[in-house]
Design a protein around this motif. Structure first.
Motif, short mmCIF file in Angstrom:
data_model
loop_
_atom_site.label_atom_id
_atom_site.label_comp_id
_atom_site.label_asym_id
_atom_site.label_seq_id
_atom_site.Cartn_x
_atom_site.Cartn_y
_atom_site.Cartn_z
N UNK A 150 -82.73 10.52 -24.82
CA UNK A 150 -83.23 11.83 -25.24
C UNK A 150 -83.15 12.83 -24.10
N UNK A 151 -83.53 12.40 -22.91
CA UNK A 151 -83.47 13.29 -21.73
C UNK A 151 -82.03 13.73 -21.46
N UNK A 152 -81.10 12.79 -21.50
CA UNK A 152 -79.70 13.12 -21.23
C UNK A 152 -79.12 14.03 -22.31
N UNK A 153 -79.44 13.77 -23.57
CA UNK A 153 -78.94 14.61 -24.66
C UNK A 153 -79.53 16.02 -24.57
N UNK A 154 -80.81 16.13 -24.24
CA UNK A 154 -81.43 17.45 -24.11
C UNK A 154 -80.76 18.25 -22.99
N UNK A 155 -80.47 17.59 -21.89
CA UNK A 155 -79.84 18.28 -20.77
C UNK A 155 -78.38 18.65 -21.09
N UNK A 156 -77.63 17.69 -21.61
CA UNK A 156 -76.20 17.91 -21.86
C UNK A 156 -75.95 18.92 -22.97
N UNK A 157 -76.66 18.81 -24.07
CA UNK A 157 -76.35 19.64 -25.24
C UNK A 157 -77.19 20.90 -25.35
N UNK A 158 -78.37 20.89 -24.73
CA UNK A 158 -79.29 22.02 -24.92
C UNK A 158 -79.61 22.76 -23.62
N UNK A 159 -79.30 22.16 -22.50
CA UNK A 159 -79.66 22.77 -21.22
C UNK A 159 -81.15 22.71 -20.94
N UNK A 160 -81.85 21.79 -21.59
CA UNK A 160 -83.30 21.61 -21.42
C UNK A 160 -83.53 20.39 -20.55
N UNK A 161 -84.35 20.55 -19.54
CA UNK A 161 -84.70 19.43 -18.66
C UNK A 161 -85.96 18.77 -19.21
N UNK A 162 -85.80 17.58 -19.76
CA UNK A 162 -86.93 16.81 -20.29
C UNK A 162 -87.46 15.96 -19.14
N UNK A 163 -88.70 16.23 -18.75
CA UNK A 163 -89.30 15.55 -17.60
C UNK A 163 -89.96 14.26 -18.05
N UNK A 164 -89.54 13.15 -17.44
CA UNK A 164 -90.10 11.84 -17.76
C UNK A 164 -90.94 11.36 -16.58
#
Length: 170
Positions: A150-164
């Motif tokens: 989910x983190x990688x998809x958010x970054x790659x496709x949306x430009x959103x950094x999901x913090x884990x």
């Protein structure tokens, strides 16, 4: 003119006043030191986390902060300092809210459809000019696997950094 000999006396008076106030507040523990006396009440909330997810996620999200605090994540401070503010991802003034609030979170449920819903929410946030950094809150998934995907998809496709947050497993 300031006489240098009077400054230490003023500082001593200020220290003494502070010590008297501390002693007055801690009469119930007359032999305790300042480090031994627990605060009488939890601190008031002074940090807000805008939380995307169902309204009922505020309680579990707060428990997640408590868990992370117990695991030693110092940045949280006292969990009672955090106020969860659930917001619908269709919020009309999302761009304005994004400029006003620095802390954003996304509640991720544990059911089979949770990751699809989480990505959909992140996509909507991205399309509406929402935050570009979002903290992933959950009931305790291991970091590897679906959360990383989910983190990688958010970054790659949306430009959103999901913090884990690294979880300490038992």
């Amino acid at each position: 003119m300031n006489d240098p000999d009077t400054r230490p006396a003023v500082e001593t008076l200020d220290q003494a006043a502070g010590l008297r106030r501390w002693a007055e507040q801690n009469k119930a523990h007359p032999t305790a030191t300042a480090h031994e006396v627990a605060p009488l009440s939890p601190p008031a909330p002074d940090r807000t986390l805008i939380l995307f997810g169902p309204t009922q996620a505020a309680g579990p999200a707060h428990k997640t902060l408590e868990r992370w605090h117990q695991q030693g994540h110092q940045w949280i401070g006292h969990p009672a300092r955090w106020r969860m503010l659930p917001v619908d991802n269709n919020h009309r003034d999302l761009q304005t809210l994004t400029r006003q609030q620095p802390r954003w979170g996304l509640w991720i449920d544990s059911d089979l459809d949770a990751f699809r819903r989480a990505f959909q929410t992140l996509r909507q946030l991205s399309e509406q000019g929402g935050p570009d950094h979002v903290l992933a809150l959950h009931a305790g998934f291991p970091r590897q696997g679906l959360l990383n995907n989910l983190r990688e998809a958010a970054h790659r496709y949306l430009g959103v950094r999901l913090l884990l947050i690294d979880e300490i497993s038992d």
